[in-house]
Design a protein around this motif. Structure first.
Motif, PDB file in Angstrom:
ATOM      1  N   ASP A   1      -0.643  -1.508 -10.209  1.00 47.01           N
ATOM      2  CA  ASP A   1      -0.457  -2.961 -10.161  1.00 47.01           C
ATOM      3  C   ASP A   1      -0.074  -3.417  -8.753  1.00 47.01           C
ATOM      4  O   ASP A   1      -0.577  -4.436  -8.265  1.00 47.01           O
ATOM      5  CB  ASP A   1       0.623  -3.386 -11.155  1.00 47.01           C
ATOM      6  N   VAL A   2       0.812  -2.677  -8.110  1.00 47.08           N
ATOM      7  CA  VAL A   2       1.211  -3.020  -6.742  1.00 47.08           C
ATOM      8  C   VAL A   2       0.030  -2.840  -5.795  1.00 47.08           C
ATOM      9  O   VAL A   2      -0.178  -3.625  -4.868  1.00 47.08           O
ATOM     10  CB  VAL A   2       2.417  -2.163  -6.291  1.00 47.08           C
ATOM     11  N   TYR A   3      -0.776  -1.803  -6.067  1.00 43.99           N
ATOM     12  CA  TYR A   3      -1.981  -1.579  -5.259  1.00 43.99           C
ATOM     13  C   TYR A   3      -2.913  -2.795  -5.357  1.00 43.99           C
ATOM     14  O   TYR A   3      -3.434  -3.282  -4.343  1.00 43.99           O
ATOM     15  CB  TYR A   3      -2.715  -0.318  -5.717  1.00 43.99           C
ATOM     16  N   ARG A   4      -3.156  -3.283  -6.551  1.00 43.29           N
ATOM     17  CA  ARG A   4      -4.051  -4.433  -6.751  1.00 43.29           C
ATOM     18  C   ARG A   4      -3.518  -5.664  -6.013  1.00 43.29           C
ATOM     19  O   ARG A   4      -4.284  -6.411  -5.397  1.00 43.29           O
ATOM     20  CB  ARG A   4      -4.184  -4.737  -8.248  1.00 43.29           C
ATOM     21  N   GLU A   5      -2.206  -5.893  -6.100  1.00 45.12           N
ATOM     22  CA  GLU A   5      -1.609  -7.039  -5.414  1.00 45.12           C
ATOM     23  C   GLU A   5      -1.836  -6.943  -3.908  1.00 45.12           C
ATOM     24  O   GLU A   5      -2.189  -7.931  -3.246  1.00 45.12           O
ATOM     25  CB  GLU A   5      -0.108  -7.098  -5.712  1.00 45.12           C
ATOM     26  N   GLY A   6      -1.624  -5.733  -3.368  1.00 44.36           N
ATOM     27  CA  GLY A   6      -1.806  -5.542  -1.939  1.00 44.36           C
ATOM     28  C   GLY A   6      -3.255  -5.713  -1.513  1.00 44.36           C
ATOM     29  O   GLY A   6      -3.539  -6.298  -0.453  1.00 44.36           O
ATOM     30  N   ARG A   7      -4.173  -5.223  -2.341  1.00 45.38           N
ATOM     31  CA  ARG A   7      -5.609  -5.328  -2.021  1.00 45.38           C
ATOM     32  C   ARG A   7      -6.040  -6.787  -1.984  1.00 45.38           C
ATOM     33  O   ARG A   7      -6.851  -7.188  -1.139  1.00 45.38           O
ATOM     34  CB  ARG A   7      -6.429  -4.571  -3.066  1.00 45.38           C
ATOM     35  N   LEU A   8      -5.464  -7.590  -2.866  1.00 47.40           N
ATOM     36  CA  LEU A   8      -5.766  -9.021  -2.872  1.00 47.40           C
ATOM     37  C   LEU A   8      -5.226  -9.688  -1.609  1.00 47.40           C
ATOM     38  O   LEU A   8      -5.886 -10.550  -1.015  1.00 47.40           O
ATOM     39  CB  LEU A   8      -5.161  -9.678  -4.112  1.00 47.40           C
ATOM     40  N   MET A   9      -4.038  -9.281  -1.190  1.00 47.85           N
ATOM     41  CA  MET A   9      -3.450  -9.846   0.030  1.00 47.85           C
ATOM     42  C   MET A   9      -4.324  -9.574   1.250  1.00 47.85           C
ATOM     43  O   MET A   9      -4.417 -10.403   2.166  1.00 47.85           O
ATOM     44  CB  MET A   9      -2.057  -9.248   0.273  1.00 47.85           C
TER      45      MET A   9
ATOM     46  N   LEU B   1       0.827  -1.210   0.000  1.00 43.59           N
ATOM     47  CA  LEU B   1       0.000   0.000   0.000  1.00 43.59           C
ATOM     48  C   LEU B   1       0.855   1.252   0.000  1.00 43.59           C
ATOM     49  O   LEU B   1       0.682   2.145  -0.840  1.00 43.59           O
ATOM     50  CB  LEU B   1      -0.939  -0.027   1.209  1.00 43.59           C
ATOM     51  N   ILE B   2       1.795   1.339   0.928  1.00 45.15           N
ATOM     52  CA  ILE B   2       2.559   2.596   1.040  1.00 45.15           C
ATOM     53  C   ILE B   2       3.479   2.809  -0.165  1.00 45.15           C
ATOM     54  O   ILE B   2       3.677   3.943  -0.611  1.00 45.15           O
ATOM     55  CB  ILE B   2       3.354   2.675   2.360  1.00 45.15           C
ATOM     56  N   THR B   3       4.039   1.722  -0.721  1.00 44.64           N
ATOM     57  CA  THR B   3       4.907   1.888  -1.888  1.00 44.64           C
ATOM     58  C   THR B   3       4.080   2.158  -3.147  1.00 44.64           C
ATOM     59  O   THR B   3       4.507   2.930  -4.016  1.00 44.64           O
ATOM     60  CB  THR B   3       5.805   0.655  -2.095  1.00 44.64           C
ATOM     61  N   ALA B   4       2.894   1.552  -3.241  1.00 42.70           N
ATOM     62  CA  ALA B   4       2.034   1.792  -4.400  1.00 42.70           C
ATOM     63  C   ALA B   4       1.604   3.249  -4.461  1.00 42.70           C
ATOM     64  O   ALA B   4       1.619   3.870  -5.533  1.00 42.70           O
ATOM     65  CB  ALA B   4       0.801   0.893  -4.331  1.00 42.70           C
TER      66      ALA B   4
END
Length: 342
Positions: free
Chosen positions: A306-314, A296-299
């Motif tokens: 893309d990083v946001y989506r990965e984090g949201r899935l986690m 979240l913070i890096t996205a």
């Protein structure tokens, strides 16, 4: 004198010596004068530091310094070992302090430690609060370096005071003896190593995260941070930039926090250092919740959907739905969903 010439090739060290006057004159000046007479006689340049010693007594909740000149007889003499041995071999009141439990026979103090010691002595007008280290467990304190105030560069063990923004720093002078610098503001110290006996490091990181969320929202919207918000980020980043954790997972999390905090502050060199440290520890992170937090913070900092989506899935896989930290992080994900059109 042959002994003096031979000794010149040896390294000069600060030796801890006893000084018990052989006459009725029992003052700081007598040790200095005795050494000066020795220097004049032998043709040497031994240095001496002979602070007055006081102990600390707690009365009615206040620390009171009480001078006790006969409790400790320590003075500190710098010179080559052969010359110091010659000094102690004469009938003049000087004798070595043995370094029990150590491979080195005689007690010595390193140059850096001695410099810190003198700095404290100067601050307290050469009347030093001394105490036995048998009365205190240094592992209960955080190892820190002072970066501002009266003692810049001082390295010692920091003991925060309850319900206060300051604490005391204990300096280990010899194996069994310490001195103390009082009322050092927490914002003036950089943590080198947190106490193994406490959770202060973890607690400070957890307490900072909501402040980072708030600053990151402003950074993302290009809103100017207040002076107070800049101060919070700066103090945390400066205090924690070199702290060592035995736990690589928490070190990775802290590095990610420092990376983003310094990005917000515009401290790009510090951000680069934190990023390098983070990349070394990235694979140590096993917690799904921590991975989602870092994502979240890096996205947001990098504006990376893309990083946001990965984090949201986690977040949906973390299993921490009932925790306060989860709810805070979920709130941040929901806040940025509009930005990433999700």
């Amino acid at each position: 004198m042959d002994i003096g010439l031979t000794a010149q090739s040896e390294p000069r060290k600060w030796y801890v010596l006893n000084y018990i006057p052989t006459s009725m004159v029992k003052s700081e000046r007598s040790a200095v004068m005795t050494l000066q007479r020795f220097n004049n006689l032998v043709g040497t340049d031994l240095e001496i530091f002979a602070p007055k010693i006081c102990s600390v007594v707690n009365a009615a909740g206040k620390n009171i310094k009480v001078e006790r000149p006969l409790t400790y007889h320590y003075v500190f003499v710098k010179g080559e070992s052969l010359l110091v041995k010659q000094l102690c071999g004469m009938t003049n009141g000087f004798s070595f302090v043995l370094n029990r439990g150590n491979t080195q026979r005689y007690a010595v103090v390193g140059d850096k430690q001695m410099s810190d010691f003198k700095r404290i002595a100067d601050r307290y007008k050469n009347l030093l609060p001394f105490f036995s280290l048998e009365d205190i467990d240094l592992e209960d304190g955080d190892k820190v370096e002072v970066i501002e105030g009266d003692f810049p560069g001082l390295v010692g063990y920091y003991f925060p005071k309850n319900k206060s923004t300051s604490g005391n720093i204990v300096l280990k002078v010899t194996q069994n003896l310490g001195t103390i610098a009082y009322d050092i503001k927490a914002k003036y110290v950089k943590v080198l190593e947190f106490s193994k006996n406490s959770r202060r490091g973890y607690d400070q990181i957890d307490a900072f995260i909501p402040k980072l969320y708030s600053a990151l929202r402003k950074y993302n919207s290009r809103e100017k941070l207040t002076d107070a918000e800049i101060s919070v980020l700066t103090i945390f980043s400066r205090r924690m930039e070199v702290v060592a954790f035995n736990n690589h997972k928490i070190e990775a999390k802290l590095s990610a926090i420092l990376m983003v905090a310094n990005r917000i502050l515009g401290n790009y060199d510090a951000e680069s250092c934190a990023r390098e440290r983070f990349e070394k520890r990235l694979n140590s992170i096993t917690s799904v919740m921590t991975k989602a937090f870092v994502a979240l913070i890096t996205a947001v900092a990098d504006n990376n959907v893309d990083v946001y989506r990965e984090g949201r899935l986690m977040m949906s896989l973390s299993g921490d739905e009932r925790s306060k930290a989860y709810m805070q992080l979920l709130g941040e994900y929901e806040f940025y969903a509009r930005q990433f059109n999700i």
